[in-house]
Motif scaffolding. Sequence first.
Motif, PDB file in Angstrom:
ATOM      1  N   GLY A   1       0.684  -1.230  -0.130  1.00 59.51           N
ATOM      2  CA  GLY A   1      -0.001  -0.191   0.016  1.00 59.51           C
ATOM      3  C   GLY A   1       1.043   1.009  -0.049  1.00 59.51           C
ATOM      4  N   MET A   2       0.535   2.428   0.983  1.00 62.11           N
ATOM      5  CA  MET A   2       1.549   3.696   0.805  1.00 62.11           C
ATOM      6  C   MET A   2       2.910   3.255   0.939  1.00 62.11           C
ATOM      7  SD  MET A   2      -0.648   7.178   1.481  1.00 62.11           S
ATOM      8  CE  MET A   2       0.040   7.686   2.676  1.00 62.11           C
ATOM      9  N   GLY A   3       2.758   2.335   1.924  1.00 59.26           N
ATOM     10  CA  GLY A   3       4.208   2.140   2.701  1.00 59.26           C
ATOM     11  C   GLY A   3       4.213   0.781   3.743  1.00 59.26           C
ATOM     12  N   THR A   4       2.734  -0.128   3.141  1.00 57.03           N
ATOM     13  CA  THR A   4       3.143  -1.445   4.518  1.00 57.03           C
ATOM     14  C   THR A   4       2.765  -2.500   3.240  1.00 57.03           C
ATOM     15  OG1 THR A   4       1.524   0.856   6.109  1.00 57.03           O
ATOM     16  CG2 THR A   4       1.500  -2.697   6.025  1.00 57.03           C
ATOM     17  N   ALA A   5       3.910  -3.698   3.520  1.00 57.44           N
ATOM     18  CA  ALA A   5       3.553  -4.774   2.930  1.00 57.44           C
ATOM     19  C   ALA A   5       2.298  -5.369   3.225  1.00 57.44           C
ATOM     20  CB  ALA A   5       4.765  -5.664   3.407  1.00 57.44           C
ATOM     21  N   VAL A   6       1.760  -6.119   1.956  1.00 58.15           N
ATOM     22  CA  VAL A   6       0.174  -7.057   2.105  1.00 58.15           C
ATOM     23  C   VAL A   6       0.132  -7.741   3.473  1.00 58.15           C
ATOM     24  CG1 VAL A   6      -0.960  -8.848   1.485  1.00 58.15           C
ATOM     25  CG2 VAL A   6      -0.018  -7.044  -0.455  1.00 58.15           C
ATOM     26  N   ASP A   7       1.013  -8.191   3.440  1.00 59.20           N
ATOM     27  CA  ASP A   7       0.796  -9.227   5.239  1.00 59.20           C
ATOM     28  C   ASP A   7       0.467  -7.720   6.461  1.00 59.20           C
ATOM     29  OD1 ASP A   7       3.195  -8.896   4.952  1.00 59.20           O
ATOM     30  OD2 ASP A   7       4.096 -11.072   4.627  1.00 59.20           O
ATOM     31  N   ARG A   8       1.337  -7.334   6.155  1.00 59.80           N
ATOM     32  CA  ARG A   8       0.743  -6.610   7.356  1.00 59.80           C
ATOM     33  C   ARG A   8      -0.200  -5.901   7.407  1.00 59.80           C
ATOM     34  NH1 ARG A   8       5.603  -2.478   8.727  1.00 59.80           N
ATOM     35  NH2 ARG A   8       4.610  -2.617  11.020  1.00 59.80           N
ATOM     36  N   ALA A   9      -0.891  -6.033   6.985  1.00 63.17           N
ATOM     37  CA  ALA A   9      -2.691  -5.286   6.426  1.00 63.17           C
ATOM     38  C   ALA A   9      -3.710  -6.557   6.069  1.00 63.17           C
ATOM     39  CB  ALA A   9      -2.715  -3.826   5.381  1.00 63.17           C
ATOM     40  N   SER A  10      -3.287  -6.928   5.517  1.00 64.61           N
ATOM     41  CA  SER A  10      -4.321  -7.941   5.158  1.00 64.61           C
ATOM     42  C   SER A  10      -4.396  -8.831   5.516  1.00 64.61           C
ATOM     43  CB  SER A  10      -4.141  -8.259   3.407  1.00 64.61           C
ATOM     44  OG  SER A  10      -5.656  -8.804   3.068  1.00 64.61           O
ATOM     45  N   ALA A  11      -5.657  -9.059   6.660  1.00 64.71           N
ATOM     46  CA  ALA A  11      -5.990 -10.912   6.798  1.00 64.71           C
ATOM     47  C   ALA A  11      -5.595 -11.828   6.496  1.00 64.71           C
ATOM     48  CB  ALA A  11      -7.258 -11.036   8.179  1.00 64.71           C
ATOM     49  N   VAL A  12      -5.556 -11.940   5.605  1.00 58.79           N
ATOM     50  CA  VAL A  12      -5.841 -12.809   3.798  1.00 58.79           C
ATOM     51  C   VAL A  12      -4.763 -12.651   2.673  1.00 58.79           C
ATOM     52  CG1 VAL A  12      -6.351 -14.365   2.310  1.00 58.79           C
ATOM     53  CG2 VAL A  12      -7.834 -13.796   3.927  1.00 58.79           C
ATOM     54  N   SER A  13      -3.352 -12.887   3.126  1.00 64.10           N
ATOM     55  CA  SER A  13      -2.107 -12.295   2.090  1.00 64.10           C
ATOM     56  C   SER A  13      -2.733 -13.383   1.239  1.00 64.10           C
ATOM     57  CB  SER A  13      -0.900 -12.629   2.837  1.00 64.10           C
ATOM     58  OG  SER A  13      -0.670 -13.856   3.119  1.00 64.10           O
ATOM     59  N   GLU A  14      -2.880 -13.716   0.713  1.00 64.38           N
ATOM     60  CA  GLU A  14      -3.312 -14.077  -0.620  1.00 64.38           C
ATOM     61  C   GLU A  14      -5.310 -13.888  -1.586  1.00 64.38           C
ATOM     62  OE1 GLU A  14      -2.655 -17.739  -3.726  1.00 64.38           O
ATOM     63  OE2 GLU A  14      -1.614 -17.374  -1.985  1.00 64.38           O
ATOM     64  N   ILE A  15      -4.719 -12.215  -1.982  1.00 62.74           N
ATOM     65  CA  ILE A  15      -5.834 -11.328  -2.105  1.00 62.74           C
ATOM     66  C   ILE A  15      -7.709 -11.896  -3.247  1.00 62.74           C
ATOM     67  CG2 ILE A  15      -6.942  -9.548  -2.835  1.00 62.74           C
ATOM     68  CD1 ILE A  15      -4.183  -8.023  -1.694  1.00 62.74           C
ATOM     69  N   SER A  16      -6.273 -13.278  -3.933  1.00 63.83           N
ATOM     70  CA  SER A  16      -7.728 -13.532  -4.224  1.00 63.83           C
ATOM     71  C   SER A  16      -8.926 -14.604  -3.655  1.00 63.83           C
ATOM     72  CB  SER A  16      -7.297 -14.581  -5.251  1.00 63.83           C
ATOM     73  OG  SER A  16      -6.673 -15.540  -5.554  1.00 63.83           O
ATOM     74  N   GLN A  17      -8.317 -15.051  -2.769  1.00 65.96           N
ATOM     75  CA  GLN A  17      -9.109 -15.613  -1.755  1.00 65.96           C
ATOM     76  C   GLN A  17     -10.588 -15.069  -1.214  1.00 65.96           C
ATOM     77  OE1 GLN A  17      -6.917 -17.392   1.545  1.00 65.96           O
ATOM     78  NE2 GLN A  17      -5.859 -19.117   0.078  1.00 65.96           N
ATOM     79  N   LYS A  18     -10.562 -13.691  -1.438  1.00 64.83           N
ATOM     80  CA  LYS A  18     -10.984 -12.443  -0.531  1.00 64.83           C
ATOM     81  C   LYS A  18     -12.659 -12.388  -1.598  1.00 64.83           C
ATOM     82  CE  LYS A  18      -7.825  -9.553   1.614  1.00 64.83           C
ATOM     83  NZ  LYS A  18      -8.126  -7.754   1.226  1.00 64.83           N
ATOM     84  N   ALA A  19     -11.995 -13.330  -3.245  1.00 66.39           N
ATOM     85  CA  ALA A  19     -13.230 -13.075  -3.377  1.00 66.39           C
ATOM     86  C   ALA A  19     -14.159 -14.423  -3.056  1.00 66.39           C
ATOM     87  CB  ALA A  19     -12.591 -13.293  -5.032  1.00 66.39           C
ATOM     88  N   ILE A  20     -13.383 -15.396  -3.001  1.00 69.67           N
ATOM     89  CA  ILE A  20     -14.122 -16.703  -2.804  1.00 69.67           C
ATOM     90  C   ILE A  20     -15.646 -17.236  -1.369  1.00 69.67           C
ATOM     91  CG2 ILE A  20     -14.383 -19.629  -1.489  1.00 69.67           C
ATOM     92  CD1 ILE A  20     -11.399 -19.116  -1.722  1.00 69.67           C
ATOM     93  N   GLY A  21     -15.021 -15.619  -0.534  1.00 70.43           N
ATOM     94  CA  GLY A  21     -16.105 -15.178   0.372  1.00 70.43           C
ATOM     95  C   GLY A  21     -17.865 -14.495  -0.075  1.00 70.43           C
ATOM     96  N   TYR A  22     -17.394 -14.262  -1.477  1.00 70.50           N
ATOM     97  CA  TYR A  22     -18.521 -13.648  -2.066  1.00 70.50           C
ATOM     98  C   TYR A  22     -18.919 -14.558  -3.466  1.00 70.50           C
ATOM     99  CZ  TYR A  22     -17.327  -9.610   0.185  1.00 70.50           C
ATOM    100  OH  TYR A  22     -16.531  -9.225   1.804  1.00 70.50           O
ATOM    101  N   GLY A  23     -17.976 -15.492  -3.171  1.00 74.96           N
ATOM    102  CA  GLY A  23     -19.387 -16.480  -4.051  1.00 74.96           C
ATOM    103  C   GLY A  23     -18.320 -16.452  -5.353  1.00 74.96           C
ATOM    104  N   MET A  24     -17.712 -16.089  -5.848  1.00 76.51           N
ATOM    105  CA  MET A  24     -17.193 -15.491  -7.265  1.00 76.51           C
ATOM    106  C   MET A  24     -15.917 -15.983  -7.522  1.00 76.51           C
ATOM    107  SD  MET A  24     -16.474 -11.351  -7.411  1.00 76.51           S
ATOM    108  CE  MET A  24     -17.692 -10.734  -6.622  1.00 76.51           C
ATOM    109  N   LYS A  25     -15.864 -16.497  -8.986  1.00 73.88           N
ATOM    110  CA  LYS A  25     -14.464 -17.087  -9.157  1.00 73.88           C
ATOM    111  C   LYS A  25     -13.694 -16.024  -9.548  1.00 73.88           C
ATOM    112  CE  LYS A  25     -14.453 -19.275 -14.033  1.00 73.88           C
ATOM    113  NZ  LYS A  25     -14.392 -19.622 -15.106  1.00 73.88           N
TER     114      LYS A  25
END
Length: 323
Positions: free
Chosen positions: A175-199
Amino acid sequence: MEKKEHLELYQQMVVIRLVEERAAELYQQGKIGGFLHLYIGQEAVSTGLISARKPQDRVITAYRDHGVAINCGLSANEVIAELLGKATGCSGGKGGSMHMADVNKNFWGGHAIVGAHLPLAAGLALGDLYQKQDGVTICMFGDGATNIGYFHEALNLSKVWNLPVLWVCENNHYGMGTAVDRASAVSEISQKAIGYGMKSAQIDGMDLMKVREKSLEIIEEIRNGSGPQFLEIMTYRFRGHSMGDPERYRQQDEVRKWQLNDPIGIYRQFLESGSIASDEELDKIDTKAKAIVDEAVRFAEASPEPGPEELFRHIYVEEPAGE
Ligand SMILES: Cc1ncc(C[n+]2csc(CCOP(=O)(O)OP(=O)(O)O)c2C)c(N)n1
Ligand SMILES: [Mg+2]
């Protein structure tokens, strides 16, 4: 793909790179106001993605938007003039770096508030669905935006309403100065789509052809009624978040490692090794791109600033005269 089209995409990437390099210089000379976020390193993402759209497909993005504007067909002249706040810029000089737009080219901006354009993308897609148009809305955003409430609301409603939208996360690892795994509970971002039933899919964003092939496939699936889908494109910004970033959050070794995977170099290698284009042909395009960008800087510097009357325009929707 025809050779002509390959060369056109190569040229777009080189023009973006040079526009960004010149923008950095102009910023240092104090000629650009506000913030400036460069797209250097990420060129293959938007070039591959947008090469896969049809004219009826809308594109909307965040503030790292100069390259996206060029891929959508805006000229280097209009982009650099906008950076300099000139009347000839694509937003009349009133938008600046983060608010490039041209709805006639189906480019809906350029948005500075992280995540705020995701609900707008859902709205654009809802409009197309409601009017039975076959356009797909392509919404690009950063990894950081996936931690914002708007992201979750927009993805949720897009699935509830089966909207024709492609959610594209440009994961540049920070992000502005923060690595993904320090800011996002799930660092594999594509997995967030699963929560919305999305391919969803995750692809390499340094290789234009990989981005283009996957984008072509998914955009057509969405056009044919699949509902929203999610694409995570792995990339890296070679420069700081914006100008003046001390970059204390990453090692220069890591930057150098990614620079070996320069998207322009990878595409050039692909074109040469497949005998699609020769070294000389590509050098000629480099020279042409430089002339385009030199001319754009000259054009922008010579252009007038918007007049004071412009302060009161484009605040509210203006009714056409006589109505
Ligand atoms: C709502 C909101 N919060 C904070 C900011 C300040 N800000 C600007 S860019 C940014 C980081 C976003 O990172 P990412 O979405 O990964 O995009 P990138 O800059 O990497 O392209 C932040 C926090 C903002 N513009 N809007
Ligand atoms: Mg990011």
